[in-house]
Design an enzyme around this catalytic site. Structure first.
Site, PDB file in Angstrom:
ATOM      1  CD  GLU A  95      -1.667  -2.208   1.948  1.00 45.03           C
ATOM      2  OE1 GLU A  95      -2.573  -2.948   2.313  1.00 45.03           O
ATOM      3  OE2 GLU A  95      -0.449  -2.453   2.159  1.00 45.03           O
ATOM      4  CG  ASP A 130      -2.198  -3.263   5.312  1.00 42.17           C
ATOM      5  OD1 ASP A 130      -0.974  -3.463   5.300  1.00 42.17           O
ATOM      6  OD2 ASP A 130      -2.700  -2.140   5.504  1.00 42.17           O
ATOM      7  CG  ASP A 167      -7.064  -5.242   6.747  1.00 39.56           C
ATOM      8  OD1 ASP A 167      -6.784  -5.198   5.529  1.00 39.56           O
ATOM      9  OD2 ASP A 167      -7.009  -4.239   7.479  1.00 39.56           O
ATOM     10  CD  GLU A 210     -11.453  -1.724   3.275  1.00 36.86           C
ATOM     11  OE1 GLU A 210     -11.124  -1.157   2.224  1.00 36.86           O
ATOM     12  OE2 GLU A 210     -12.604  -2.135   3.482  1.00 36.86           O
ATOM     13  CE1 TYR A 221      -2.524  -3.427   8.626  1.00 33.54           C
ATOM     14  CE2 TYR A 221      -4.288  -4.882   9.373  1.00 33.54           C
ATOM     15  CZ  TYR A 221      -3.835  -3.843   8.560  1.00 33.54           C
ATOM     16  OH  TYR A 221      -4.698  -3.243   7.682  1.00 33.54           O
ATOM     17  NE  ARG A 274      -6.645   0.819   9.382  1.00 34.54           N
ATOM     18  CZ  ARG A 274      -5.599   1.387   8.802  1.00 34.54           C
ATOM     19  NH1 ARG A 274      -4.609   0.622   8.368  1.00 34.54           N
ATOM     20  NH2 ARG A 274      -5.530   2.695   8.657  1.00 34.54           N
ATOM     21  CG  HIS A 309      -4.968  -9.545  11.676  1.00 30.86           C
ATOM     22  ND1 HIS A 309      -4.587 -10.291  10.590  1.00 30.86           N
ATOM     23  CD2 HIS A 309      -5.934  -8.703  11.229  1.00 30.86           C
ATOM     24  CE1 HIS A 309      -5.291  -9.924   9.537  1.00 30.86           C
ATOM     25  NE2 HIS A 309      -6.116  -8.971   9.897  1.00 30.86           N
TER      26      HIS A 309
END
Length: 860
Positions: A7, A82, A84, A86, A295, A297, A342
């Site tokens: 990203e 990432d 997740d 998103e 991470y 989130r 996570h």
């Protein structure tokens, strides 16, 4: 060559060092495309087909081209975004985009890692997989759901509720929480109560003891409700001789809290560091990209076993053996809807207790200590309670205290809490035995009043949203920021206050769309989306069920006349807006009609171009007005004459306008006006005069000899010199900044921006807003537009700009403002000589705003 997509540029740079020369790592800069912000991007009648549009900003176009060019030369594409939902969606978007450009390599893999360390990245490269279609479906369902909610409901608001800007699926529920708390505070009836405390001393140690039994009656918090009883209780304690009847000592144990999740990190950073949720996430993102933390989130509270062992080794290295428990600790989340996909947020290396600088370093220290404490020994405490009675046995005093016998994890970290109740557990108690008679030094009877529930802070609001299962922790920061950007709430002393516009919007939604702002409905939608991400449900079925009821309800409200909507809200809010009056008059009594001898004066909710207000049915004969949200007030505000200017003697009035309160000196076109800044406490006539005297000339710039001015504009306080600007931190800085500081700030601003943009002259000034800001007709790169200094509204091609009136311009600006603040600014073109004739500019497709996918409905 193998192409890796992540990203962010910082992440790309770090990972490329780990992978070596055979790999090229490029950043997507987040999402590369999104649903265009216009009607029809999601088509329910076509099985919820979606149109996607590449972000049109220059950086994104250039980056997409670079990714496509590199992909054509690569043998393998590795999507390493990432770990997740998103991140999965970004990988899917990149893949779909490269397919359309026919730039897809033969081999495509997806890899994920929870930390940006060499070991984690290289190990992930050995375990590739395909894209997770369930996570992608969950993203598509959430994105379409938020789009349909926002783009269907917001137009209803613009037409039926003047002044409303937008609504969002999570945003509107968060706003309802704040507004409901405001109502609880307003209807709260304080209750008087008294406490009686004796100041005692024994063996040189002073301590406090509370009266807990009086005249044989056990005292609860509100038992002593008036001064007479309090004085009698005080007198009884003063006259009594109290001896110790019992000393009870109980051991207590406290276990550490688990490592941080996204939500608990936001809460603790707000309490301990004063960070907003958005600032916390920015700092955490930087730490993650630097490889310092895992991470950020996540809703998981567990740590990887290797991390637990590393943490226990770090405890061994820093503390004695008793600080490390015999067995590792394992945690399980209690949060509703938690996915635990996570690890918790933790340091990637427990040997490093420092990382980053400034605010990042403070946040890392918080994360490090919380994670380390989570694997440390239980704290051993001792709670002592001393009970004393007088000879009659009717009066009893009690003292409590708590001591730490072994700190355990408290040596590293202690969790804080919002609105913690006051107590006397911190009392330092003497060594005392049964039969002792401590000396009584003084007795106090203190009056108290019960307090309403506290307004939400960012920490407590985030906690409540998580408890209710509303939204996702990764979206809370943007949701809260949206409420502030829309002026639905304001923040004072780190607490949320509901603005009138936010309260009216909440009332509208509660009355006309009660299901969709219900807490259980919003939480159940999260459950359904989780079912999709787990592969147990289809996202289109979810959308069908939602749309089947939501669309007819929206159409039904859209068909109502605005006056009908106002009448319904007038009745719905009657108890709040028109409470019972103490003088016995009817709640809707109009004081101005009564004063002027008119019959039938009655107050009702009215809708105006700039929002709702309270007005009289006898208008225009009676021009009584009161701001919405000020129940029972005779005039509804602090509006009126404040006093006279200390130098000129001219009267200064305080008024209320579309953009909030302002002060005015003079009348008509010559009047001077100034908005009242929100960061000024105790606003008085002195402040009013200072604001009306702006701009302030600081002096002449030493290089150009031109004036440096300090003033306040739409975007806050600033400095201006020779068409160039620099931002100031506060209103007070406008009056305190000296020449040296001003020159430095202007130079720093010029260096950051590569030189300030020259001010463009307006084609015409059409007039002023209620707050006194000029409404200007401007010539832009893509044609003429109007602006009030904050909102720019394009003039339709079929509208003659030269015939445009002030009233028409204000309506256009209001409609544009309702769509939300402009996030992106275009670079000003170089000035050109006016041409004899100019072709009408081609109609340009609206550029999609680039933002986090979770926030799109909030921006609709």
């Amino acid at each position: 060559m193998q192409l890796v997509i992540v990203e962010s540029p910082a992440k790309a740079k770090t990972i490329e060092k780990y992978l070596g020369k055979d790999f090229k790592v490029l950043a997507s800069y987040g999402h590369v495309r999104d649903l265009p912000p216009k009607d029809g991007s999601v088509r329910p009648d076509e099985d919820f087909e979606m149109d996607w549009e590449v972000y049109s900003d220059k950086r994104n176009r250039e980056q997409v081209k670079a990714i496509a060019d590199a992909a054509k030369k690569s043998t393998r594409l590795i999507l390493a975004t990432d770990p997740d939902r998103e991140g999965e969606a970004i990988s899917w978007h990149v893949l779909e985009l490269l397919k359309k450009k026919k730039a897809l390599p033969e081999k495509v893999d997806r890899v994920t890692f929870n930390a940006i360390t060499k070991a984690a990245v290289t190990e992930a490269m050995t375990k590739p997989r395909g894209l997770d279609t369930d996570l992608i479906d969950a993203y598509l369902g959430r994105r379409a759901l938020d789009y349909l909610f926002g783009f269907t409901l917001s137009p209803v608001l613009w037409r039926k509720l003047p002044g409303a800007k937008s609504a969002g699926r999570v945003q509107s529920v968060a706003l309802r929480l704040i507004c409901e708390r405001e109502r609880e505070i307003e209807v709260f009836n304080p209750q008087e109560y008294w406490s009686v405390t004796a100041k005692m001393e024994h063996d040189g140690t002073a301590f406090d003891a509370r009266l807990v039994r009086f005249d044989g009656q056990k005292l609860e918090r509100l038992t002593i409700g008036e001064k007479g009883m309090a004085d009698a209780a005080k007198s009884a304690v003063e006259q009594g001789r109290f001896t110790v009847e019992d000393v009870e000592t109980k051991p207590l144990k406290r276990s550490p809290a688990p490592p941080f999740t996204t939500s608990t990190l936001q809460q603790e950073a707000a309490r301990k560091l004063g960070y907003s949720a958005s600032h916390t996430m920015r700092c955490a993102q930087s730490l993650y990209e630097a490889g310092a933390i895992t991470y950020m989130r996540t809703d998981g509270v567990g740590m990887d076993m290797s991390a637990i062992l590393a943490c226990r080794d770090a405890i061994d290295a820093r503390y004695d053996t008793q600080y490390k428990p015999e067995k590792p600790r394992f945690y399980k989340t209690k949060a509703k809807n938690a996915q635990e996909a996570h690890e918790a947020i933790r340091p990637t290396d427990f040997r490093k207790d420092r990382a980053g600088s400034g605010d990042e370093a403070k946040l890392y220290d918080l994360i490090f200590k919380r994670a380390m404490a989570s694997q440390m020994a239980t704290a051993q405490l001792e709670r002592t309670t001393i009970t004393m009675r007088d000879p009659t046995g009717k009066h009893e005093l009690r003292a409590t205290g708590q001591v730490v016998k072994f700190p355990g994890f408290l040596a590293v970290y202690s969790e804080s809490f919002d609105d913690a109740a006051d107590g006397d557990d911190d009392n330092l108690l003497p060594i005392i035995r049964k039969g002792d008679a401590p000396a009584k030094k003084d007795v106090e009877a203190i009056q108290h009043f019960t307090q309403p529930p506290p307004r939400f802070s960012e920490a407590s609001l985030v906690k409540r949203l998580e408890e209710l299962g509303i939204g996702r922790p990764s979206t809370y920061a943007s949701t809260i920021q949206t409420l502030r950007d829309r002026d639905y709430v304001r923040v004072e002393k780190n607490r949320f206050f509901a603005e009138d516009s936010g309260r009216l919007l909440t009332a509208f939604l509660e009355r006309f769309f009660p299901i969709y702002v219900a807490y259980d409905f919003t939480a159940s939608m999260e459950d359904e989306l989780d079912e999709v991400s787990g592969g147990r449900a289809q996202y289109k079925t979810l959308l069908e069920n939602f749309w089947r009821d939501f669309k007819p309800k929206s159409d039904e409200v859209m068909e109502r006349q605005p006056s009908e909507v106002t009448e319904v809200l007038d009745e719905f809010l009657a108890d709040f807006l028109f409470p019972e009056r103490e003088d016995g008059e009817k709640p809707r009594f109009c004081p101005l009609c009564a004063e002027q001898g008119r019959d039938g004066g009655e107050l009702h909710l009215r809708g105006g171009r700039f929002g709702a207000f309270i007005g009289c049915v006898n208008y225009p004969e009676c021009n009584f007005r009161r701001k919405f949200g000020q129940p029972g007030s005779e005039d509804g505000s602090d509006d009126g004459k404040m006093g006279d200017h200390p130098e000129t003697g001219e009267p200064i009035e305080r008024k209320s306008g579309r953009f909030g309160p302002y002060v005015q000196m003079g009348e008509g076109k010559e009047a001077k006006r100034a908005s009242i800044p929100k960061d000024v406490d105790d606003f008085d006539i002195e402040w009013a005069a200072k604001l009306l005297d702006l701009p302030r000339i600081i002096g002449q710039h030493p290089e150009t000899g031109k004036d440096i001015e300090a003033a306040i504009g739409r975007y806050g306080p600033y400095l201006r010199h020779d068409g160039k600007y620099a931002k100031l931190s506060s209103t007070q800085d406008v009056f305190d900044t000296g020449m040296n500081a001003a020159v430095t700030l202007l130079a720093e601003a010029a260096n950051r921006k590569g030189g300030a943009r020259g001010a463009r002259e307006p084609l015409k000034v059409l007039g002023k807003t209620e707050a006194g800001d000029d409404v200007k007709l401007m010539e832009g790169r893509y044609g003429p537009y109007i602006t009030d200094g904050n909102v720019n509204a394009t003039i339709p091609k079929d509208k003659d700009k030269d015939a445009l009136t002030l009233e028409e311009a204000l309506v256009m600006i209001a409609e544009k403002a309702a769509k939300g603040p402009v996030k992106k600014k275009r670079k000003a073109p170089a000035k050109k000589k006016p041409a004899a004739k100019k072709k009408a500019p081609a109609k340009k497709k609206a550029a999609a705003k680039k933002a986090a996918p979770e926030t799109k409905a909030e921006e609709a």
